[in-house]
Design a protein around this motif. Sequence first.
Motif, PDB file in Angstrom:
ATOM      1  N   GLN A   1       2.476  23.584 -16.430  1.00 46.43           N
ATOM      2  CA  GLN A   1       2.365  24.921 -16.076  1.00 46.43           C
ATOM      3  C   GLN A   1       3.298  25.898 -16.832  1.00 46.43           C
ATOM      4  O   GLN A   1       4.815  25.461 -16.905  1.00 46.43           O
ATOM      5  N   LEU A   2       2.965  26.880 -17.115  1.00 45.16           N
ATOM      6  CA  LEU A   2       3.852  27.673 -18.545  1.00 45.16           C
ATOM      7  C   LEU A   2       4.485  28.947 -17.450  1.00 45.16           C
ATOM      8  O   LEU A   2       5.344  28.900 -17.633  1.00 45.16           O
ATOM      9  N   TYR A   3       3.759  29.338 -17.111  1.00 42.38           N
ATOM     10  CA  TYR A   3       4.177  30.364 -16.565  1.00 42.38           C
ATOM     11  C   TYR A   3       3.221  30.804 -15.129  1.00 42.38           C
ATOM     12  O   TYR A   3       2.353  30.720 -14.755  1.00 42.38           O
ATOM     13  N   GLU A   4       3.887  30.866 -14.082  1.00 42.10           N
ATOM     14  CA  GLU A   4       2.924  32.277 -12.911  1.00 42.10           C
ATOM     15  C   GLU A   4       3.781  33.444 -13.194  1.00 42.10           C
ATOM     16  O   GLU A   4       4.749  33.622 -12.822  1.00 42.10           O
ATOM     17  N   TYR A   5       2.656  34.464 -12.885  1.00 43.89           N
ATOM     18  CA  TYR A   5       2.850  35.883 -13.226  1.00 43.89           C
ATOM     19  C   TYR A   5       2.287  36.897 -12.207  1.00 43.89           C
ATOM     20  O   TYR A   5       1.216  36.182 -12.180  1.00 43.89           O
ATOM     21  N   LEU A   6       2.843  36.916 -11.580  1.00 37.86           N
ATOM     22  CA  LEU A   6       2.445  37.239  -9.655  1.00 37.86           C
ATOM     23  C   LEU A   6       1.043  37.202  -9.642  1.00 37.86           C
ATOM     24  O   LEU A   6      -0.018  37.221  -8.922  1.00 37.86           O
ATOM     25  N   GLY A   7       1.009  35.594  -8.885  1.00 37.16           N
ATOM     26  CA  GLY A   7       0.218  34.901  -8.338  1.00 37.16           C
ATOM     27  C   GLY A   7      -0.437  33.948  -9.402  1.00 37.16           C
ATOM     28  O   GLY A   7      -1.574  33.544  -9.321  1.00 37.16           O
ATOM     29  N   LEU A   8      -0.831  34.591 -10.979  1.00 35.23           N
ATOM     30  CA  LEU A   8      -2.119  33.776 -11.762  1.00 35.23           C
ATOM     31  C   LEU A   8      -1.128  33.143 -11.935  1.00 35.23           C
ATOM     32  O   LEU A   8       0.361  33.086 -12.532  1.00 35.23           O
TER      33      LEU A   8
ATOM     34  N   LYS B   1      -3.733  41.149 -15.909  1.00 37.28           N
ATOM     35  CA  LYS B   1      -2.249  40.676 -16.479  1.00 37.28           C
ATOM     36  C   LYS B   1      -2.439  39.364 -16.922  1.00 37.28           C
ATOM     37  O   LYS B   1      -1.032  39.064 -17.980  1.00 37.28           O
ATOM     38  N   PHE B   2      -3.686  38.292 -16.756  1.00 36.41           N
ATOM     39  CA  PHE B   2      -3.153  37.673 -18.194  1.00 36.41           C
ATOM     40  C   PHE B   2      -3.444  37.997 -19.673  1.00 36.41           C
ATOM     41  O   PHE B   2      -2.741  37.494 -20.422  1.00 36.41           O
ATOM     42  N   LYS B   3      -4.471  38.316 -19.724  1.00 33.97           N
ATOM     43  CA  LYS B   3      -4.183  39.243 -21.390  1.00 33.97           C
ATOM     44  C   LYS B   3      -3.249  39.849 -21.620  1.00 33.97           C
ATOM     45  O   LYS B   3      -2.469  39.638 -22.163  1.00 33.97           O
ATOM     46  N   ALA B   4      -2.464  40.885 -20.586  1.00 34.15           N
ATOM     47  CA  ALA B   4      -1.286  41.223 -21.114  1.00 34.15           C
ATOM     48  C   ALA B   4      -0.154  39.576 -21.054  1.00 34.15           C
ATOM     49  O   ALA B   4       0.730  40.456 -21.632  1.00 34.15           O
ATOM     50  N   LEU B   5       0.043  39.079 -20.223  1.00 33.58           N
ATOM     51  CA  LEU B   5       1.027  37.893 -19.848  1.00 33.58           C
ATOM     52  C   LEU B   5       0.769  37.286 -22.041  1.00 33.58           C
ATOM     53  O   LEU B   5       1.925  36.836 -22.330  1.00 33.58           O
ATOM     54  N   VAL B   6      -0.635  37.016 -22.228  1.00 33.95           N
ATOM     55  CA  VAL B   6      -0.981  35.845 -23.303  1.00 33.95           C
ATOM     56  C   VAL B   6      -0.542  36.683 -24.674  1.00 33.95           C
ATOM     57  O   VAL B   6       0.096  36.953 -25.280  1.00 33.95           O
ATOM     58  N   GLN B   7      -0.619  38.250 -24.689  1.00 33.03           N
ATOM     59  CA  GLN B   7      -0.698  39.393 -25.696  1.00 33.03           C
ATOM     60  C   GLN B   7       1.233  39.347 -25.549  1.00 33.03           C
ATOM     61  O   GLN B   7       1.798  39.301 -26.883  1.00 33.03           O
ATOM     62  N   PHE B   8       1.899  39.295 -24.407  1.00 36.25           N
ATOM     63  CA  PHE B   8       3.191  39.986 -24.860  1.00 36.25           C
ATOM     64  C   PHE B   8       4.336  38.440 -25.143  1.00 36.25           C
ATOM     65  O   PHE B   8       5.336  37.794 -25.705  1.00 36.25           O
ATOM     66  N   LYS B   9       3.333  37.331 -24.950  1.00 37.20           N
ATOM     67  CA  LYS B   9       3.918  35.654 -24.934  1.00 37.20           C
ATOM     68  C   LYS B   9       3.267  35.207 -25.897  1.00 37.20           C
ATOM     69  O   LYS B   9       3.789  33.576 -25.770  1.00 37.20           O
ATOM     70  N   SER B  10       2.664  35.293 -26.418  1.00 43.33           N
ATOM     71  CA  SER B  10       1.722  34.508 -27.650  1.00 43.33           C
ATOM     72  C   SER B  10       3.089  33.847 -28.704  1.00 43.33           C
ATOM     73  O   SER B  10       2.724  32.322 -28.243  1.00 43.33           O
ATOM     74  N   GLN B  11       3.408  34.077 -28.664  1.00 43.69           N
ATOM     75  CA  GLN B  11       4.235  33.411 -29.755  1.00 43.69           C
ATOM     76  C   GLN B  11       4.957  31.818 -29.528  1.00 43.69           C
ATOM     77  O   GLN B  11       5.273  31.099 -29.413  1.00 43.69           O
ATOM     78  N   GLU B  12       5.405  32.335 -28.203  1.00 41.62           N
ATOM     79  CA  GLU B  12       6.300  31.013 -27.284  1.00 41.62           C
ATOM     80  C   GLU B  12       4.720  30.563 -26.488  1.00 41.62           C
ATOM     81  O   GLU B  12       5.524  29.538 -26.868  1.00 41.62           O
ATOM     82  N   ILE B  13       3.921  31.012 -26.459  1.00 42.99           N
ATOM     83  CA  ILE B  13       2.778  29.833 -26.208  1.00 42.99           C
ATOM     84  C   ILE B  13       2.292  29.237 -27.570  1.00 42.99           C
ATOM     85  O   ILE B  13       2.300  28.045 -27.215  1.00 42.99           O
ATOM     86  N   ILE B  14       2.959  29.842 -28.558  1.00 41.17           N
ATOM     87  CA  ILE B  14       2.725  28.770 -29.846  1.00 41.17           C
ATOM     88  C   ILE B  14       3.215  27.668 -29.720  1.00 41.17           C
ATOM     89  O   ILE B  14       3.414  27.073 -29.846  1.00 41.17           O
ATOM     90  N   THR B  15       5.094  28.209 -29.876  1.00 35.80           N
ATOM     91  CA  THR B  15       5.823  27.601 -29.497  1.00 35.80           C
ATOM     92  C   THR B  15       5.662  26.492 -28.397  1.00 35.80           C
ATOM     93  O   THR B  15       5.771  25.385 -28.682  1.00 35.80           O
ATOM     94  N   LYS B  16       4.736  26.624 -27.137  1.00 36.09           N
ATOM     95  CA  LYS B  16       5.086  25.565 -26.508  1.00 36.09           C
ATOM     96  C   LYS B  16       4.192  24.261 -26.318  1.00 36.09           C
ATOM     97  O   LYS B  16       4.283  23.770 -26.173  1.00 36.09           O
ATOM     98  N   TRP B  17       2.875  24.632 -26.759  1.00 35.38           N
ATOM     99  CA  TRP B  17       2.368  24.174 -27.248  1.00 35.38           C
ATOM    100  C   TRP B  17       2.272  23.311 -28.239  1.00 35.38           C
ATOM    101  O   TRP B  17       2.342  21.665 -28.211  1.00 35.38           O
ATOM    102  N   ILE B  18       2.996  23.782 -29.497  1.00 33.29           N
ATOM    103  CA  ILE B  18       3.482  22.804 -30.592  1.00 33.29           C
ATOM    104  C   ILE B  18       4.721  21.425 -30.374  1.00 33.29           C
ATOM    105  O   ILE B  18       4.509  20.500 -29.762  1.00 33.29           O
ATOM    106  N   GLU B  19       5.230  22.103 -28.956  1.00 30.83           N
ATOM    107  CA  GLU B  19       6.582  21.286 -28.662  1.00 30.83           C
ATOM    108  C   GLU B  19       6.047  20.169 -27.671  1.00 30.83           C
ATOM    109  O   GLU B  19       6.090  18.930 -27.706  1.00 30.83           O
ATOM    110  N   TYR B  20       4.769  20.541 -26.554  1.00 26.96           N
ATOM    111  CA  TYR B  20       4.892  19.508 -26.073  1.00 26.96           C
ATOM    112  C   TYR B  20       3.088  18.759 -27.007  1.00 26.96           C
ATOM    113  O   TYR B  20       3.316  17.584 -26.558  1.00 26.96           O
ATOM    114  N   PHE B  21       2.456  19.355 -27.585  1.00 25.87           N
ATOM    115  CA  PHE B  21       1.026  18.539 -27.812  1.00 25.87           C
ATOM    116  C   PHE B  21       1.476  17.928 -29.461  1.00 25.87           C
ATOM    117  O   PHE B  21       1.182  16.969 -29.345  1.00 25.87           O
TER     118      PHE B  21
END
Length: 100
Positions: A3-10, A65-85
């Motif tokens: 799990q990367l994020y928990e955002y207002l229950g999401l 909420k999901f759209k807002a978070l993914v758009q806001f954290k998109s570069q960080e999500i890409i980085t975490k994907w590369i680091e993890y996988f």
Amino acid sequence: MPQLYEYLGLAIFFYVNEHDPIHVHGRYDRNESKAELIIKNGKLIEIKFTPVKGRKPLKTAEMKKFKALVQFKSQEIITKWIEYFVLNKSFKLEKINKLK
């Protein structure tokens, strides 16, 4: 399921046996949707939000909420994907109450 994020229950996470393209899942209660981050020539060009087969999609408020978070954290999500996988590194869950 990392799990990367928990955002207002999401919950925003990867499944451990993920595949390309880079994507994350958002789950609230029993509903789930997916966000695919489309990269071309090393640049993020699009984010596609889609339902997950066999699951009810996120309801309107949670999808917003999901759209807002993914758009806001998109570069960080890409980085975490590369680091993890790719690099087999782990990361800690980040609890978010407000997007800055």
